[in-house]
Design a protein around this motif. Structure first.
Motif, short mmCIF file in Angstrom:
data_model
loop_
_atom_site.label_atom_id
_atom_site.label_comp_id
_atom_site.label_asym_id
_atom_site.label_seq_id
_atom_site.Cartn_x
_atom_site.Cartn_y
_atom_site.Cartn_z
N PHE A 74 -5.66 0.55 7.89
CA PHE A 74 -4.67 0.31 7.09
C PHE A 74 -3.31 -0.32 7.53
O PHE A 74 -2.80 -1.20 6.89
CB PHE A 74 -4.10 1.86 6.18
CG PHE A 74 -2.61 1.75 5.73
CD1 PHE A 74 -2.47 1.21 4.55
CD2 PHE A 74 -1.63 2.38 6.49
CE1 PHE A 74 -1.42 0.98 4.08
CE2 PHE A 74 -0.14 2.10 5.90
CZ PHE A 74 -0.20 1.66 4.53
N VAL A 75 -3.00 0.14 8.87
CA VAL A 75 -1.92 -0.57 9.44
C VAL A 75 -2.31 -2.12 9.79
O VAL A 75 -1.63 -2.93 9.51
CB VAL A 75 -1.74 0.10 10.92
CG1 VAL A 75 -0.65 -0.65 11.66
CG2 VAL A 75 -1.10 1.49 10.47
N ASP A 76 -3.30 -2.22 9.96
CA ASP A 76 -3.84 -3.94 10.00
C ASP A 76 -3.75 -4.72 8.91
O ASP A 76 -3.06 -5.61 8.90
CB ASP A 76 -5.05 -3.92 10.90
CG ASP A 76 -5.43 -3.66 12.07
OD1 ASP A 76 -4.30 -3.37 12.77
OD2 ASP A 76 -6.52 -3.29 12.54
N ALA A 77 -4.11 -3.90 7.84
CA ALA A 77 -4.21 -4.59 6.46
C ALA A 77 -2.62 -4.65 6.14
O ALA A 77 -2.21 -5.78 5.38
CB ALA A 77 -5.00 -3.82 5.64
N PHE A 78 -1.86 -3.85 6.19
CA PHE A 78 -0.42 -4.07 6.15
C PHE A 78 0.32 -4.87 6.66
O PHE A 78 1.01 -5.79 6.29
CB PHE A 78 0.43 -2.56 6.13
CG PHE A 78 1.37 -2.53 5.21
CD1 PHE A 78 1.62 -2.00 4.13
CD2 PHE A 78 2.60 -2.68 5.88
CE1 PHE A 78 2.79 -1.57 3.33
CE2 PHE A 78 3.84 -2.63 5.16
CZ PHE A 78 3.97 -2.21 3.91
N ASN A 79 -0.04 -5.14 7.92
CA ASN A 79 0.51 -6.07 8.71
C ASN A 79 0.14 -7.54 8.30
O ASN A 79 0.88 -8.76 8.11
CB ASN A 79 0.36 -6.13 10.34
CG ASN A 79 1.20 -4.93 11.09
OD1 ASN A 79 2.39 -5.14 10.41
ND2 ASN A 79 0.84 -4.29 11.78
N ASP A 80 -1.21 -7.70 7.80
CA ASP A 80 -1.72 -9.00 7.21
C ASP A 80 -1.02 -9.38 6.09
O ASP A 80 -0.49 -10.43 5.73
CB ASP A 80 -3.26 -8.66 7.03
CG ASP A 80 -3.93 -8.66 8.23
OD1 ASP A 80 -3.43 -9.17 9.14
OD2 ASP A 80 -5.31 -8.57 8.06
N MET A 81 -0.67 -8.25 5.30
CA MET A 81 0.18 -8.46 3.87
C MET A 81 1.58 -8.89 4.21
O MET A 81 2.20 -9.82 3.47
CB MET A 81 0.53 -7.12 3.30
CG MET A 81 0.76 -7.32 1.84
SD MET A 81 2.60 -7.03 1.82
CE MET A 81 2.65 -5.34 2.27
N LEU A 82 2.07 -8.41 5.33
CA LEU A 82 3.35 -8.61 5.68
C LEU A 82 3.81 -10.13 5.89
O LEU A 82 4.51 -10.79 5.74
CB LEU A 82 4.17 -7.87 6.74
CG LEU A 82 4.52 -6.25 6.35
CD1 LEU A 82 5.12 -5.69 7.40
CD2 LEU A 82 5.43 -6.32 5.26
#
Length: 247
Positions: A149-157
């Motif tokens: 989730f953290v990795d995906a959220f950083n990709d989104m940002l």
């Protein structure tokens, strides 16, 4: 690596959040701490967040430490939620956490909502880091406390805005709660100023933790395993619930 020494942290009134704030302050970060009223039953935690943040400001007077509480309408949007944290019709599970009892405390999209607010503040203040205190014990039932989730959220940002880089960190992701307690003790964290109980001081308990909800038992166990004195006042002895599966 961060490009400056400003960080926006998501903090509750709990011991993990308090250790998180001390961890970044000890590293020399100027902090903007964000707490959230999302309709949680244990809203009492926000009072305790103010207490340990005031102590943090005194200890790290050389740093800028701001704190805001943000209202998020999560409970009002999840009117049919099964979460015992926000649905007044659902009883809080008692006993040691199990996968089932922990699942009863899941609040859908809670961390994404909070992290997006924190990232917006970070953008405004040119902070390079946003952080929250997810830990190993959250992994099994909280999807928004996992590395994927953290990795995906950083990709989104990275694609949501261009230019300024903001990175979400979860430094305790692989820590047990006992290890967080040990880190906090090394940083001289005032655990007595934190609040964990999901019963939130209800039922006439005042400033006593109930001692029987999953998070009280988890808190008690963390101090016990870490070999650190537990400053918490419990209405019931959590030792009696250590081996009782939550339900």
């Amino acid at each position: 690596m961060p490009t400056n020494n400003r960080a926006v942290l998501i903090v509750s009134g709990g011991m993990d959040s308090c250790v998180l704030a001390h961890y970044y302050a000890a590293a020399g970060f100027h902090l903007h701490l964000l707490s959230f009223d999302y309709g949680q039953k244990h809203v009492k935690e926000l009072t305790y967040a103010e207490r340990y943040i005031n102590d943090l400001r005194t200890r790290y007077s050389q740093l800028e430490i701001a704190h805001d509480t943000i209202d998020l309408p999560i409970a009002s949007l999840l009117t049919n939620s099964d979460s015992a944290l926000i649905n007044t019709e659902r009883e809080m599970p008692h006993g040691h956490y199990t996968d089932d009892s922990m699942k009863a405390t899941v609040v859908p999209y809670r961390n994404p909502n909070m992290l997006l607010q924190a990232a917006t503040v970070a953008w405004n203040e040119h902070a390079s880091v946003v952080a929250y205190a997810a830990h190993q014990g959250d992994y099994s039932q909280y999807p928004d406390c996992r590395k994927i989730f953290v990795d995906a959220f950083n990709d989104m940002l990275a694609v949501a805005m261009e230019g300024q880089k903001i990175e979400v960190e979860s430094p305790f992701m692989r820590f047990t709660k006992a290890q967080i307690a040990q880190l906090g003790a090394s940083l001289k964290v005032p655990f007595e100023l934190t609040w964990s109980c999901y019963e939130g001081g209800n039922s006439g308990l005042g400033d006593q933790h109930c001692g029987i909800c999953g998070t009280c038992v988890e808190r008690y166990e963390a101090f016990k395993i870490a070999g650190i004195p537990d400053p918490t006042t419990y209405a019931n002895d959590p030792e009696q619930y250590l081996h009782i599966p939550g339900k």
